[in-house]
Write a protein that holds these residues in place. Structure first.
Motif, PDB file in Angstrom:
ATOM      1  N   ARG A   1       2.276 -21.704 -40.058  1.00 33.59           N
ATOM      2  CA  ARG A   1       3.018 -22.868 -39.552  1.00 33.59           C
ATOM      3  C   ARG A   1       2.583 -23.348 -38.173  1.00 33.59           C
ATOM      4  NH1 ARG A   1       8.922 -21.207 -39.916  1.00 33.59           N
ATOM      5  NH2 ARG A   1       8.332 -19.232 -40.793  1.00 33.59           N
ATOM      6  N   CYS A   2       1.877 -22.526 -37.430  1.00 28.24           N
ATOM      7  CA  CYS A   2       1.489 -22.883 -36.068  1.00 28.24           C
ATOM      8  C   CYS A   2       0.291 -23.826 -36.095  1.00 28.24           C
ATOM      9  CB  CYS A   2       1.156 -21.627 -35.269  1.00 28.24           C
ATOM     10  SG  CYS A   2       0.815 -21.972 -33.547  1.00 28.24           S
ATOM     11  N   VAL A   3       0.464 -24.988 -35.504  1.00 33.60           N
ATOM     12  CA  VAL A   3      -0.601 -25.981 -35.445  1.00 33.60           C
ATOM     13  C   VAL A   3      -0.970 -26.189 -33.976  1.00 33.60           C
ATOM     14  CG1 VAL A   3      -1.245 -28.378 -35.907  1.00 33.60           C
ATOM     15  CG2 VAL A   3       0.217 -27.128 -37.518  1.00 33.60           C
ATOM     16  N   LEU A   4      -2.231 -25.959 -33.672  1.00 31.91           N
ATOM     17  CA  LEU A   4      -2.734 -26.177 -32.318  1.00 31.91           C
ATOM     18  C   LEU A   4      -3.428 -27.528 -32.281  1.00 31.91           C
ATOM     19  CD1 LEU A   4      -4.204 -22.630 -31.676  1.00 31.91           C
ATOM     20  CD2 LEU A   4      -2.011 -23.526 -30.923  1.00 31.91           C
ATOM     21  N   ARG A   5      -2.884 -28.439 -31.494  1.00 34.80           N
ATOM     22  CA  ARG A   5      -3.425 -29.795 -31.416  1.00 34.80           C
ATOM     23  C   ARG A   5      -4.611 -29.858 -30.453  1.00 34.80           C
ATOM     24  NH1 ARG A   5       1.767 -31.408 -29.467  1.00 34.80           N
ATOM     25  NH2 ARG A   5       0.541 -32.484 -27.886  1.00 34.80           N
ATOM     26  N   ALA A   6      -5.509 -30.762 -30.714  1.00 35.25           N
ATOM     27  CA  ALA A   6      -6.693 -30.929 -29.870  1.00 35.25           C
ATOM     28  C   ALA A   6      -6.337 -31.403 -28.471  1.00 35.25           C
ATOM     29  CB  ALA A   6      -7.666 -31.902 -30.523  1.00 35.25           C
ATOM     30  N   ASP A   7      -5.197 -32.096 -28.336  1.00 34.37           N
ATOM     31  CA  ASP A   7      -4.828 -32.651 -27.032  1.00 34.37           C
ATOM     32  C   ASP A   7      -3.877 -31.751 -26.241  1.00 34.37           C
ATOM     33  OD1 ASP A   7      -2.650 -33.004 -28.702  1.00 34.37           O
ATOM     34  OD2 ASP A   7      -2.099 -34.945 -27.836  1.00 34.37           O
ATOM     35  N   GLU A   8      -3.772 -30.478 -26.616  1.00 30.68           N
ATOM     36  CA  GLU A   8      -2.930 -29.564 -25.844  1.00 30.68           C
ATOM     37  C   GLU A   8      -3.706 -28.295 -25.525  1.00 30.68           C
ATOM     38  OE1 GLU A   8       0.607 -28.462 -27.964  1.00 30.68           O
ATOM     39  OE2 GLU A   8      -0.496 -27.659 -29.643  1.00 30.68           O
ATOM     40  N   LEU A   9      -3.265 -27.639 -24.479  1.00 33.44           N
ATOM     41  CA  LEU A   9      -3.902 -26.393 -24.067  1.00 33.44           C
ATOM     42  C   LEU A   9      -3.072 -25.221 -24.570  1.00 33.44           C
ATOM     43  CD1 LEU A   9      -6.087 -24.951 -22.270  1.00 33.44           C
ATOM     44  CD2 LEU A   9      -4.258 -24.803 -20.565  1.00 33.44           C
ATOM     45  N   PRO A  10      -3.660 -24.369 -25.400  1.00 26.94           N
ATOM     46  CA  PRO A  10      -2.943 -23.150 -25.760  1.00 26.94           C
ATOM     47  C   PRO A  10      -3.122 -22.111 -24.653  1.00 26.94           C
ATOM     48  CG  PRO A  10      -4.947 -23.334 -27.066  1.00 26.94           C
ATOM     49  CD  PRO A  10      -4.875 -24.544 -26.185  1.00 26.94           C
ATOM     50  N   LEU A  11      -2.010 -21.601 -24.180  1.00 27.90           N
ATOM     51  CA  LEU A  11      -2.004 -20.503 -23.218  1.00 27.90           C
ATOM     52  C   LEU A  11      -1.489 -19.283 -23.955  1.00 27.90           C
ATOM     53  CD1 LEU A  11      -1.977 -18.929 -20.565  1.00 27.90           C
ATOM     54  CD2 LEU A  11       0.171 -20.110 -19.990  1.00 27.90           C
ATOM     55  N   PHE A  12      -2.342 -18.300 -24.135  1.00 28.24           N
ATOM     56  CA  PHE A  12      -1.975 -17.072 -24.836  1.00 28.24           C
ATOM     57  C   PHE A  12      -1.559 -16.023 -23.824  1.00 28.24           C
ATOM     58  CE2 PHE A  12      -5.104 -19.239 -27.468  1.00 28.24           C
ATOM     59  CZ  PHE A  12      -4.459 -19.276 -28.697  1.00 28.24           C
ATOM     60  N   ILE A  13      -0.404 -15.400 -24.077  1.00 24.50           N
ATOM     61  CA  ILE A  13       0.051 -14.288 -23.260  1.00 24.50           C
ATOM     62  C   ILE A  13       0.295 -13.141 -24.224  1.00 24.50           C
ATOM     63  CG2 ILE A  13       1.739 -13.445 -21.592  1.00 24.50           C
ATOM     64  CD1 ILE A  13       2.412 -16.375 -20.943  1.00 24.50           C
ATOM     65  N   VAL A  14      -0.551 -12.113 -24.136  1.00 23.35           N
ATOM     66  CA  VAL A  14      -0.493 -11.049 -25.138  1.00 23.35           C
ATOM     67  C   VAL A  14      -0.474  -9.674 -24.476  1.00 23.35           C
ATOM     68  CG1 VAL A  14      -2.993 -11.082 -25.519  1.00 23.35           C
ATOM     69  CG2 VAL A  14      -1.501 -10.160 -27.280  1.00 23.35           C
ATOM     70  N   SER A  15       0.465  -8.860 -24.925  1.00 28.51           N
ATOM     71  CA  SER A  15       0.577  -7.474 -24.467  1.00 28.51           C
ATOM     72  C   SER A  15      -0.316  -6.584 -25.310  1.00 28.51           C
ATOM     73  CB  SER A  15       2.021  -6.965 -24.626  1.00 28.51           C
ATOM     74  OG  SER A  15       2.898  -7.674 -23.812  1.00 28.51           O
ATOM     75  N   THR A  16      -0.739  -5.489 -24.699  1.00 32.09           N
ATOM     76  CA  THR A  16      -1.476  -4.460 -25.426  1.00 32.09           C
ATOM     77  C   THR A  16      -0.521  -3.310 -25.684  1.00 32.09           C
ATOM     78  OG1 THR A  16      -3.547  -5.078 -24.370  1.00 32.09           O
ATOM     79  CG2 THR A  16      -3.437  -2.871 -25.315  1.00 32.09           C
ATOM     80  N   THR A  17      -0.505  -2.821 -26.899  1.00 36.07           N
ATOM     81  CA  THR A  17       0.335  -1.671 -27.224  1.00 36.07           C
ATOM     82  C   THR A  17      -0.567  -0.484 -27.544  1.00 36.07           C
ATOM     83  OG1 THR A  17       0.444  -2.191 -29.579  1.00 36.07           O
ATOM     84  CG2 THR A  17       2.131  -3.169 -28.168  1.00 36.07           C
ATOM     85  N   GLY A  18      -0.036   0.696 -27.348  1.00 39.68           N
ATOM     86  CA  GLY A  18      -0.831   1.883 -27.630  1.00 39.68           C
ATOM     87  C   GLY A  18      -2.123   1.849 -26.843  1.00 39.68           C
ATOM     88  N   ASN A  19      -3.200   2.211 -27.476  1.00 43.24           N
ATOM     89  CA  ASN A  19      -4.494   2.239 -26.807  1.00 43.24           C
ATOM     90  C   ASN A  19      -5.351   1.063 -27.278  1.00 43.24           C
ATOM     91  OD1 ASN A  19      -6.511   3.068 -25.147  1.00 43.24           O
ATOM     92  ND2 ASN A  19      -7.258   4.687 -26.486  1.00 43.24           N
TER      93      ASN A  19
END
Length: 149
Positions: free
Chosen positions: A42-60
């Motif tokens: 369902r997630c649509v990334l438009r060409a005219d927007e900036l995706p900012l990803f914030i992702v945690s690391t779990t485990g190793n």
């Protein structure tokens, strides 16, 4: 430019940082939307927007389970056209061997799909960066906002 903040987290730290950045972007009169654990269908990334990803690391070096389908969809190409640029905040703990491993895996998938970083990624170290709100605010105001306006 509009910004979509996409978070992947187990304990909510990425979402906390997203809310700090959202408030700074709103103050700068930038349109912003937060999507926690995006659904790759369902997630649509438009060409005219900036995706900012914030992702945690779990485990190793592991990607959080709710965010993993999205990363796999990016890597496999099953998510359609992607914007040209992205920004990334990777969260990790330098006490582990694969520091910020989830962010680095996402970064590799994005680059393999032809995306380019707007700026160098910001890496948070849970062992040392205890004042994440100030770091996120400074990064947003000094790096992100000038790129969007």
């Amino acid at each position: 430019m509009d910004t979509m903040i996409l978070t992947g987290s187990v304990y909510g730290f990425a979402e906390d940082i997203a809310r700090v950045i959202e408030s700074q972007l709103i103050r700068a009169r930038c349109a912003v939307q937060i999507v926690n654990d995006p659904d790759p269908v369902r997630c649509v990334l438009r060409a005219d927007e900036l995706p900012l990803f914030i992702v945690s690391t779990t485990g190793n070096g592991d990607i959080p389970k709710p965010f993993k389908p999205f990363v796999l969809a990016v890597a496999s190409g099953s998510i359609g056209t992607l914007p040209q640029h992205y920004a990334l905040i990777a969260l990790g703990d330098s006490a582990f061997t694969d520091f910020c491993g989830a962010g680095r895996k996402l970064e590799a998938a994005l680059v393999a799909r032809g995306m380019q970083q707007l700026h160098d990624k910001l890496e948070f170290d849970a062992s040392t960066d205890i004042d994440y709100e100030d770091v996120a605010t400074d990064w947003t105001n000094e790096i992100l906002v000038p790129s969007l306006i």
